[in-house]
Design a protein around this motif. Structure first.
Motif, PDB file in Angstrom:
ATOM      1  N   THR A  25      15.915  -6.110 -33.584  1.00 27.78           N
ATOM      2  CA  THR A  25      16.962  -5.494 -32.778  1.00 27.78           C
ATOM      3  C   THR A  25      16.349  -4.871 -31.534  1.00 27.78           C
ATOM      4  OG1 THR A  25      18.290  -4.993 -34.728  1.00 27.78           O
ATOM      5  CG2 THR A  25      18.633  -3.586 -32.785  1.00 27.78           C
ATOM      6  N   ARG A 232      17.408 -12.234 -46.467  1.00 27.00           N
ATOM      7  CA  ARG A 232      16.282 -11.310 -46.268  1.00 27.00           C
ATOM      8  C   ARG A 232      16.441 -10.101 -47.188  1.00 27.00           C
ATOM      9  NH1 ARG A 232      13.313  -8.080 -41.274  1.00 27.00           N
ATOM     10  NH2 ARG A 232      11.345  -9.083 -41.748  1.00 27.00           N
ATOM     11  N   PRO A 276      13.607  -1.027 -40.891  1.00 30.37           N
ATOM     12  CA  PRO A 276      13.592  -1.821 -39.676  1.00 30.37           C
ATOM     13  C   PRO A 276      12.731  -1.186 -38.599  1.00 30.37           C
ATOM     14  CG  PRO A 276      15.564  -0.514 -39.733  1.00 30.37           C
ATOM     15  CD  PRO A 276      14.809  -0.194 -40.991  1.00 30.37           C
ATOM     16  N   GLY A 306       3.743  -5.945 -41.354  1.00 29.95           N
ATOM     17  CA  GLY A 306       2.392  -5.443 -41.126  1.00 29.95           C
ATOM     18  C   GLY A 306       1.322  -6.519 -41.048  1.00 29.95           C
ATOM     19  N   ARG A 328       6.609  -6.848 -34.659  1.00 34.81           N
ATOM     20  CA  ARG A 328       6.114  -6.139 -33.478  1.00 34.81           C
ATOM     21  C   ARG A 328       5.168  -6.971 -32.630  1.00 34.81           C
ATOM     22  NH1 ARG A 328       4.469  -1.207 -37.077  1.00 34.81           N
ATOM     23  NH2 ARG A 328       4.198  -2.989 -38.447  1.00 34.81           N
TER      24      ARG A 328
HETATM   25  C1  LIG Z   1      12.095  -2.976 -32.773  1.00 35.58           C
HETATM   26  C2  LIG Z   1      12.360  -3.475 -34.168  1.00 35.58           C
HETATM   27  C3  LIG Z   1      13.605  -3.982 -34.482  1.00 35.58           C
HETATM   28  C4  LIG Z   1      13.857  -4.502 -35.750  1.00 35.58           C
HETATM   29  N1  LIG Z   1      15.076  -5.079 -36.019  1.00 35.58           N
HETATM   30  C5  LIG Z   1      15.275  -5.707 -37.202  1.00 35.58           C
HETATM   31  C6  LIG Z   1      16.468  -6.448 -37.422  1.00 35.58           C
HETATM   32  O1  LIG Z   1      17.332  -6.591 -36.551  1.00 35.58           O
HETATM   33  N2  LIG Z   1      16.615  -7.036 -38.647  1.00 35.58           N
HETATM   34  C7  LIG Z   1      15.666  -6.942 -39.627  1.00 35.58           C
HETATM   35  O2  LIG Z   1      15.838  -7.493 -40.717  1.00 35.58           O
HETATM   36  N3  LIG Z   1      14.510  -6.267 -39.411  1.00 35.58           N
HETATM   37  C8  LIG Z   1      14.298  -5.677 -38.223  1.00 35.58           C
HETATM   38  N4  LIG Z   1      13.096  -5.073 -37.977  1.00 35.58           N
HETATM   39  C9  LIG Z   1      12.026  -5.192 -38.971  1.00 35.58           C
HETATM   40  C10 LIG Z   1      11.113  -6.374 -38.638  1.00 35.58           C
HETATM   41  O3  LIG Z   1      11.797  -7.598 -38.806  1.00 35.58           O
HETATM   42  C11 LIG Z   1       9.853  -6.405 -39.537  1.00 35.58           C
HETATM   43  O4  LIG Z   1      10.232  -6.484 -40.887  1.00 35.58           O
HETATM   44  C12 LIG Z   1       9.006  -5.157 -39.315  1.00 35.58           C
HETATM   45  O5  LIG Z   1       8.792  -4.915 -37.936  1.00 35.58           O
HETATM   46  C13 LIG Z   1       7.645  -5.305 -39.969  1.00 35.58           C
HETATM   47  O6  LIG Z   1       6.960  -6.433 -39.471  1.00 35.58           O
HETATM   48  P1  LIG Z   1       5.784  -6.288 -38.376  1.00 35.58           P
HETATM   49  O7  LIG Z   1       4.732  -5.406 -39.011  1.00 35.58           O
HETATM   50  O8  LIG Z   1       5.288  -7.696 -38.162  1.00 35.58           O
HETATM   51  O9  LIG Z   1       6.354  -5.659 -37.168  1.00 35.58           O
HETATM   52  C14 LIG Z   1      12.844  -4.498 -36.730  1.00 35.58           C
HETATM   53  C15 LIG Z   1      11.590  -3.967 -36.409  1.00 35.58           C
HETATM   54  C16 LIG Z   1      11.338  -3.472 -35.145  1.00 35.58           C
HETATM   55  C17 LIG Z   1       9.964  -2.949 -34.822  1.00 35.58           C
END
Ligand SMILES: Cc1cc2nc3c(=O)[nH]c(=O)nc-3n(C[C@H](O)[C@H](O)[C@H](O)COP(=O)(O)O)c2cc1C
Length: 373
Positions: A25, A232, A276, A306, A328
């Motif tokens: 998002t 999910r 999220p 992560g 991220r």
């Molecule tokens: C800015 C931001 C927006 C996110 N929006 C969503 C979303 O719309 N739907 C969702 O299922 N997870 C959302 N997440 C969670 C991510 O999909 C993901 O699970 C989380 O960032 C951990 O993964 P990463 O360590 O690779 O960032 C969001 C995370 C971030 C940082």
């Protein structure tokens, strides 16, 4: 060859590599929840030949939204905006699925036609915030109010909203849809006993609590057919004031029930991530990882949460998941699959521009330019 860069089949999706963009998002719609030029450019930059993008949480209903400027898929304009975005991504050989989102008790009346949020039970998501614009035009966090418990007769209407959203997603040209059943949103509110105290056949036993989620998948399958619907889940998540007395048993049961539904993939958020947002620490009553659920689920698994390229690779090598979604890292590395392919350095992301704003910290991260390759 790296496992991350090898081809894979996820239901009816045939992919050239396993580096998936996680749904994120970013609160950057043009107006009225319509994806505009800015969003189209952002997704276009992240498209790659044979790759998979999961588009951000998208409201299926005008009566349920938690974030100002988040997209919807319930009007003609929204559908047309998505269609243009999908065409741009397809032109670069990438596939894209839409994450369908009903936040339930995590809805703000300000963004939901003034309506009180609905939920399985009238239990508030304590200490959890949505985001609205204040009179000065600045974003501010807002606590969710107490929700109203759904009448059983209303559930049919919710399923109909979901069906319409799924039809619109198909008409917009997406390759599939992902039901957002993670991070404390409506399907998970039904599933976990901390947010569901119903006494009808949508509450109480595990079988009853899973019913809403499973019926949602069946509706999506009716629209899309098998192999193009995904789910999910966040079996260790506590975001949104979520808790369950027996998360391990709950999620094992759920994924077993998903087996015959023929998903494109099951997408699991790993225990090290909470919700999220970008918090990297949290506490879990019983962490439930992809590895644990693998034994109970027979289809394709995406793990998220992560991951850096190296541990993503070793996760795949161990066979604990089939694809890895990056959240991220994709915000600041539009060409993440290419960077992984060539071991190019990764750009660091900027949390300050995650939610809302313009092109800055969004579509202005360049692809890596190498002088040697
Ligand atoms: C800015 C931001 C927006 C996110 N929006 C969503 C979303 O719309 N739907 C969702 O299922 N997870 C959302 N997440 C969670 C991510 O999909 C993901 O699970 C989380 O960032 C951990 O993964 P990463 O360590 O690779 O960032 C969001 C995370 C971030 C940082």
């Amino acid at each position: 060859m790296k496992a991350l860069l090898s081809p894979v089949i996820a239901g009816k999706l045939q992919l050239d590599h396993r580096v998936v963009m996680a749904p994120t998002t970013r609160m950057r719609t043009a107006q009225g929840g319509v994806p505009g030029e800015l969003m189209i450019e952002y997704y276009r930059q992240r498209a790659s030949q044979g790759g998979l993008l999961i588009a951000e949480a998208t409201a299926v209903s005008p009566f349920a939204n938690a974030y100002e400027d988040a997209p919807g898929i319930f009007t003609d304009d929204q559908q047309a905006g998505w269609q243009r975005l999908v065409e741009a991504v397809h032109a670069l050989g990438s596939q894209i699925v839409l994450q369908l989102w009903h936040p339930g008790r995590q809805s703000l009346p300000e963004l939901s036609a003034g309506r009180q949020p609905i939920a399985p039970s009238a239990l508030i998501a304590r200490d959890t915030y949505g985001v609205v614009k204040n009179h000065q035009g600045a974003y501010e966090g807002k606590l969710f109010p107490e929700p109203r418990a759904l009448e059983k007769s209303e559930i049919k209407g919710l399923m109909e909203e979901l069906r319409q959203a799924a039809l619109r997603a198909r008409a917009a040209g997406f390759d599939g849809v992902e039901l957002h059943a993670a991070n404390g949103y409506l399907p998970e509110q039904f599933l976990l006993d901390g947010s569901n105290q119903r006494t009808d056949n949508y509450g109480g036993s595990l079988e009853n609590r899973a019913r809403f989620l499973l019926e949602s998948v069946e509706i999506l399958n009716e629209v899309w057919g098998k192999g193009r619907v995904a789910v999910r889940i966040s079996p260790s998540g506590i975001y949104g004031d979520m808790h369950d007395s027996h998360p391990t048993a709950t999620f094992r049961y759920l994924v077993e029930q998903l087996n015959p539904l023929g998903l494109a993939y099951l997408h699991i958020i790993e225990p090290r991530i909470v919700g999220p947002e970008d918090r990297e620490t949290g506490h879990y009553s019983e962490p439930v990882a992809s590895r644990d659920l693998r034994a109970f689920y027979q289809g394709t698994l995406i793990a998220a949460g992560g991951f850096k390229p190296d541990d993503a690779e070793s996760m795949l090598q161990k066979g604990d998941a089939d694809l890895i979604a990056f959240g991220r890292l994709f915000t600041s590395n539009p060409d993440l699959p290419e960077r992984i392919r060539h071991a190019f350095p990764l750009a660091t992301y900027n949390r300050d521009t995650f939610f809302g704003g313009d092109a800055r910290g969004y579509s202005d991260y360049p692809a890596y330019v190498s002088d040697g390759v």
